[in-house]
Motif scaffolding. Sequence first.
Motif, PDB file in Angstrom:
ATOM      1  N   LEU A  37       2.644   2.029  12.900  1.00  0.00           N
ATOM      2  CA  LEU A  37       1.927   1.201  11.935  1.00  0.00           C
ATOM      3  C   LEU A  37       0.461   1.041  12.333  1.00  0.00           C
ATOM      4  CD1 LEU A  37       4.692  -1.455  11.221  1.00  0.00           C
ATOM      5  CD2 LEU A  37       3.811   0.258   9.629  1.00  0.00           C
ATOM      6  N   SER A  38       0.188   0.994  13.643  1.00  0.00           N
ATOM      7  CA  SER A  38      -1.224   0.855  14.025  1.00  0.00           C
ATOM      8  C   SER A  38      -1.932   2.204  14.048  1.00  0.00           C
ATOM      9  CB  SER A  38      -1.365   0.129  15.361  1.00  0.00           C
ATOM     10  OG  SER A  38      -0.770   0.858  16.373  1.00  0.00           O
ATOM     11  N   ASP A  39      -1.178   3.286  14.159  1.00  0.00           N
ATOM     12  CA  ASP A  39      -1.778   4.627  14.120  1.00  0.00           C
ATOM     13  C   ASP A  39      -0.877   5.525  13.287  1.00  0.00           C
ATOM     14  OD1 ASP A  39      -2.897   7.034  16.672  1.00  0.00           O
ATOM     15  OD2 ASP A  39      -2.860   7.123  14.483  1.00  0.00           O
ATOM     16  N   VAL A  49      13.465  14.892  11.006  1.00  0.00           N
ATOM     17  CA  VAL A  49      12.580  13.874  10.432  1.00  0.00           C
ATOM     18  C   VAL A  49      13.327  13.047   9.386  1.00  0.00           C
ATOM     19  CG1 VAL A  49      10.551  13.593   8.938  1.00  0.00           C
ATOM     20  CG2 VAL A  49      10.408  15.049  10.937  1.00  0.00           C
ATOM     21  N   HIS A  50      14.156  13.731   8.607  1.00  0.00           N
ATOM     22  CA  HIS A  50      14.922  13.030   7.574  1.00  0.00           C
ATOM     23  C   HIS A  50      15.925  12.083   8.210  1.00  0.00           C
ATOM     24  CE1 HIS A  50      18.257  12.581   4.647  1.00  0.00           C
ATOM     25  NE2 HIS A  50      17.242  12.412   3.826  1.00  0.00           N
ATOM     26  N   LYS A  51      16.551  12.551   9.285  1.00  0.00           N
ATOM     27  CA  LYS A  51      17.578  11.735   9.936  1.00  0.00           C
ATOM     28  C   LYS A  51      16.986  10.448  10.506  1.00  0.00           C
ATOM     29  CE  LYS A  51      20.997  11.736  13.565  1.00  0.00           C
ATOM     30  NZ  LYS A  51      21.968  12.362  14.370  1.00  0.00           N
ATOM     31  N   ILE A  52      15.804  10.545  11.084  1.00  0.00           N
ATOM     32  CA  ILE A  52      15.250   9.392  11.784  1.00  0.00           C
ATOM     33  C   ILE A  52      14.392   8.523  10.854  1.00  0.00           C
ATOM     34  CG2 ILE A  52      13.808   8.648  13.724  1.00  0.00           C
ATOM     35  CD1 ILE A  52      16.535   9.963  14.472  1.00  0.00           C
ATOM     36  N   PHE A  53      13.569   9.153  10.066  1.00  0.00           N
ATOM     37  CA  PHE A  53      12.624   8.379   9.254  1.00  0.00           C
ATOM     38  C   PHE A  53      13.028   8.275   7.782  1.00  0.00           C
ATOM     39  CE2 PHE A  53       9.550   7.753  12.502  1.00  0.00           C
ATOM     40  CZ  PHE A  53       9.556   8.892  13.282  1.00  0.00           C
ATOM     41  N   GLY A  54      13.713   9.305   7.288  1.00  0.00           N
ATOM     42  CA  GLY A  54      14.069   9.303   5.872  1.00  0.00           C
ATOM     43  C   GLY A  54      12.966   9.923   5.029  1.00  0.00           C
ATOM     44  N   VAL A 107       8.764   9.068   4.804  1.00  0.00           N
ATOM     45  CA  VAL A 107       7.789  10.108   5.153  1.00  0.00           C
ATOM     46  C   VAL A 107       6.850  10.355   3.967  1.00  0.00           C
ATOM     47  CG1 VAL A 107       7.505  12.533   5.798  1.00  0.00           C
ATOM     48  CG2 VAL A 107       9.300  11.176   6.838  1.00  0.00           C
ATOM     49  N   THR A 108       7.408  10.355   2.762  1.00  0.00           N
ATOM     50  CA  THR A 108       6.570  10.540   1.562  1.00  0.00           C
ATOM     51  C   THR A 108       5.529   9.431   1.476  1.00  0.00           C
ATOM     52  OG1 THR A 108       8.436  11.528   0.399  1.00  0.00           O
ATOM     53  CG2 THR A 108       6.608  10.773  -0.947  1.00  0.00           C
ATOM     54  N   LYS A 109       5.980   8.192   1.659  1.00  0.00           N
ATOM     55  CA  LYS A 109       5.036   7.052   1.574  1.00  0.00           C
ATOM     56  C   LYS A 109       3.956   7.181   2.633  1.00  0.00           C
ATOM     57  CE  LYS A 109       8.528   3.737   0.157  1.00  0.00           C
ATOM     58  NZ  LYS A 109       9.433   2.701   0.697  1.00  0.00           N
ATOM     59  N   LEU A 110       4.375   7.533   3.861  1.00  0.00           N
ATOM     60  CA  LEU A 110       3.404   7.655   4.951  1.00  0.00           C
ATOM     61  C   LEU A 110       2.376   8.733   4.630  1.00  0.00           C
ATOM     62  CD1 LEU A 110       3.035   6.815   8.147  1.00  0.00           C
ATOM     63  CD2 LEU A 110       3.779   9.141   8.457  1.00  0.00           C
ATOM     64  N   LEU A 111       2.847   9.900   4.186  1.00  0.00           N
ATOM     65  CA  LEU A 111       1.919  11.003   3.904  1.00  0.00           C
ATOM     66  C   LEU A 111       0.981  10.657   2.753  1.00  0.00           C
ATOM     67  CD1 LEU A 111       4.201  14.169   4.332  1.00  0.00           C
ATOM     68  CD2 LEU A 111       2.536  13.229   5.933  1.00  0.00           C
ATOM     69  N   ASN A 112       1.498   9.944   1.766  1.00  0.00           N
ATOM     70  CA  ASN A 112       0.657   9.563   0.624  1.00  0.00           C
ATOM     71  C   ASN A 112      -0.445   8.589   1.025  1.00  0.00           C
ATOM     72  OD1 ASN A 112       1.620  11.107  -1.525  1.00  0.00           O
ATOM     73  ND2 ASN A 112       3.358   9.731  -1.848  1.00  0.00           N
ATOM     74  N   GLU A 113      -0.211   7.853   2.104  1.00  0.00           N
ATOM     75  CA  GLU A 113      -1.220   6.890   2.562  1.00  0.00           C
ATOM     76  C   GLU A 113      -2.322   7.554   3.375  1.00  0.00           C
ATOM     77  OE1 GLU A 113       0.868   3.846   4.744  1.00  0.00           O
ATOM     78  OE2 GLU A 113       1.822   3.054   2.935  1.00  0.00           O
ATOM     79  N   LEU A 114      -2.093   8.818   3.768  1.00  0.00           N
ATOM     80  CA  LEU A 114      -3.062   9.506   4.616  1.00  0.00           C
ATOM     81  C   LEU A 114      -3.928  10.456   3.807  1.00  0.00           C
ATOM     82  CD1 LEU A 114      -0.748  10.437   7.623  1.00  0.00           C
ATOM     83  CD2 LEU A 114      -2.411   8.585   7.531  1.00  0.00           C
ATOM     84  N   LEU A 115      -5.075  10.788   4.409  1.00  0.00           N
ATOM     85  CA  LEU A 115      -5.924  11.801   3.783  1.00  0.00           C
ATOM     86  C   LEU A 115      -5.281  13.172   4.012  1.00  0.00           C
ATOM     87  CD1 LEU A 115      -9.314  10.382   5.023  1.00  0.00           C
ATOM     88  CD2 LEU A 115      -8.410  10.270   2.693  1.00  0.00           C
TER      89      LEU A 115
END
Lengths: 133, 173
Positions: free
Chosen positions: A81-83, B42-47, B51-59
């Motif tokens: 969350l922080s990185d 990645v799917h097993k641990i994070f879902g 992962v989609t939400k995380l990637l969408n938040e990044l450039l």
Amino acid sequence: MMKGGHEPRSSGSCAACKFLKRRCSPTCLFAPYFRSDEPKKFAKVHKVFGASNVSKILAEVAEEHRHDTVNSLVYEAEARLSDPVYGCIGAIAILQRKMVELQQDLDVARTRLALCAAGVSPLSLSSRMISFW
Amino acid sequence: MASSSSYTSPCAACKFLRRKCMPGCIFAPYFPPEEPQKFANVHKIFGASNVTKLLNELLPHQREDAVSSLAYEAEARVRDPVYGCVGAITFLQRQVERLQKELDSANSDLIRYACNDIQSSLPAPPGVNLVHPTVPTRQRHEGEIFYQTPSSFQFPYSPLPWNESPSGGGGNI
């Protein structure tokens, strides 16, 4: 006048069940590790891993290891969350670089000590002499 | 007339999720079909959803590194469900502490040698007892480590939540 046979409403929901807005059963897997007074802990883990994945991970490990498992998941979640790009891999990279740096410094110091033990004056040591040796 | 359409194999994520891999699939650049285990972990641990939400938040230029770190963490967690990659962090922290102590000890020995050297090179004035010189600290120069300031390594992450060494080890980095 008291109503008969009315069971008092349980107020002992763990942080996970409060977050998920569900009834916290006596056998709730999360309850021992996500106390109701630590709501942020579960929120972080849920955001990064998801309740379902955390539940599966906890179910896979032996009960005596679950506290450590939750602690490490919380740590990873906080780092992510922080990185959001590197998570705790950033920490690993920093530590690896530091280790290499310290090992190099230690090798130089030990070489200098060996020279001092052989009678070379420490005040005359230079980086060139270290390279030569 | 020959068809000009080319078939693109679905990415590992869409194969795993058994869905059509659309153009612009957010997973496709990072989960090639030749690496099915990467997405599976990645799917097993994070879902997939997280992962989609995380990637969408990044450039876009950050996403490759993010997926690499997620894949590393996921693999570490699959291998060590209790500690995951935090086991590696604990291991490395202990190595850093050990090396720092050894370096401090070596530098203390070097200071002693230097002090002895200075003392023995100075002629003692009659009737005066020599006092150990105060050796000032110096900036570290490349390749010329005489001594360092005491451990000043600041680790910019939260302290680990336990004192004892986890059994997960971490030497597989």
